[in-house]
Design a protein around this motif. Structure first.
Motif, PDB file in Angstrom:
ATOM      1  N   THR A   1      -6.939  11.773   3.487  1.00 22.06           N
ATOM      2  CA  THR A   1      -5.643  12.230   2.983  1.00 22.06           C
ATOM      3  C   THR A   1      -4.685  12.456   4.142  1.00 22.06           C
ATOM      4  OG1 THR A   1      -6.697  13.321   1.100  1.00 22.06           O
ATOM      5  CG2 THR A   1      -4.448  14.010   1.656  1.00 22.06           C
TER       6      THR A   1
ATOM      7  N   ASP B   1     -10.745   4.681   5.226  1.00 21.61           N
ATOM      8  CA  ASP B   1     -11.709   5.769   5.059  1.00 21.61           C
ATOM      9  C   ASP B   1     -11.308   6.764   3.976  1.00 21.61           C
ATOM     10  OD1 ASP B   1     -13.125   4.646   7.127  1.00 21.61           O
ATOM     11  OD2 ASP B   1     -12.289   5.967   8.666  1.00 21.61           O
ATOM     12  N   ASP B   2     -10.213   6.490   3.261  1.00 18.24           N
ATOM     13  CA  ASP B   2      -9.729   7.379   2.188  1.00 18.24           C
ATOM     14  C   ASP B   2      -9.446   8.792   2.694  1.00 18.24           C
ATOM     15  OD1 ASP B   2      -9.801   5.436   0.113  1.00 18.24           O
ATOM     16  OD2 ASP B   2     -11.965   5.706  -0.054  1.00 18.24           O
TER      17      ASP B   2
ATOM     18  N   ARG C   1       0.812  -1.228   0.000  1.00 17.38           N
ATOM     19  CA  ARG C   1       0.000   0.000   0.000  1.00 17.38           C
ATOM     20  C   ARG C   1       0.842   1.272   0.000  1.00 17.38           C
ATOM     21  NH1 ARG C   1      -5.471   0.643   0.717  1.00 17.38           N
ATOM     22  NH2 ARG C   1      -6.022   2.826   0.982  1.00 17.38           N
TER      23      ARG C   1
END
Length: 245
Positions: free
Chosen positions: A95, A92-93, A45
């Motif tokens: 940033t 949860d995406d 990832r």
């Protein structure tokens, strides 16, 4: 030569195969949050945040980081909480704006050559390249194991005549531009049945109370009646600015 796994994904297996020193505490393998940031997961990832130092084309040291979105102050639950934050933010995406170093490891055959400092500097560069504003590290000062009952706050505050930290690893970070922040009093927690503790340490663990375990930075709390023991490790937060500072 220094590379990230984003540049050399073929080196992932060899990078994570770098062993820990023989005297490294086995019981740290019992940390549940560490399962969220296992090597293969991080390499897949966030390969741009895994740094490898090569010697003759083979990895001899690594630096592993995960990104997260800051939640204000650095957490008292240190390593464990940031591992959870990184996993939450990925799911949860969210940033990220900060990187946290999970470890710097040098092959036992390549110790005492300044590789830790070299990898640390490469980690800062990788963080800057990722557009993140800071690198934070819940430092595990190995010298603290010699005084497990001494409060970490007192240990981290000890300095030499030149004003640098008395602890070797904290001193490395300060010399590299790091700033010592707060103590994370419960940075890493290991809880396990007594049979596992006996296997990890070779100690009896046959009575209630505290046990001093070789390599542990603090005593281990034992409940013989409950058949479990809990280790709560303190770390020291160090903050490295990146990106032109």
């Amino acid at each position: 030569m220094l590379v990230t796994l984003a540049q050399r994904p073929d080196l992932a297996e060899a990078t994570y195969a770098i062993p820990y020193p023989p005297d490294s505490p086995e019981f740290m393998a019992g940390s549940l949050p560490s399962l969220l940031v296992r090597g293969r997961r991080v390499a897949r990832r966030w390969p741009h945040l895994v740094v490898a130092l090569l010697d003759g084309g083979r990895p001899v040291a690594r630096g592993v980081m995960v990104p997260f979105r800051g939640r204000g102050s650095l957490p008292a639950r240190g390593w464990d909480e940031v591992a959870v934050w990184a996993a939450e933010d990925a799911l949860d995406d969210v940033t990220p704006d900060t990187a946290c170093a999970l470890e710097i490891a040098v092959h036992p055959d390549h110790q005492s050559r300044g590789h830790s400092r070299t990898v640390l500097e490469a980690m800062r560069e990788a963080v800057a390249a990722a557009g993140l504003g800071a690198l934070v590290i819940p430092v595990r000062p190995p010298g603290k194991a010699a005084v497990p009952e001494m409060p970490m706050r007192d240990y981290a505050a000890e300095t030499r005549a030149d004003g640098l930290p008395a602890d070797r690893w904290l001193r490395t970070h300060v010399r590299a531009g790091g700033r010592i922040g707060a103590v994370a009093p419960c940075s890493a927690t290991v809880q396990a049945p007594l049979a596992e503790w006996r296997r990890w340490t070779g100690l009896a663990f046959d009575r209630d109370g505290v046990v001093v375990v070789p390599g542990a930075l603090a005593p281990v709390f034992v409940s013989a009646a409950g058949d479990f023991a809990v280790y709560v490790e303190p770390n020291v937060w160090v903050v490295h600015r990146v990106g032109g500072f």
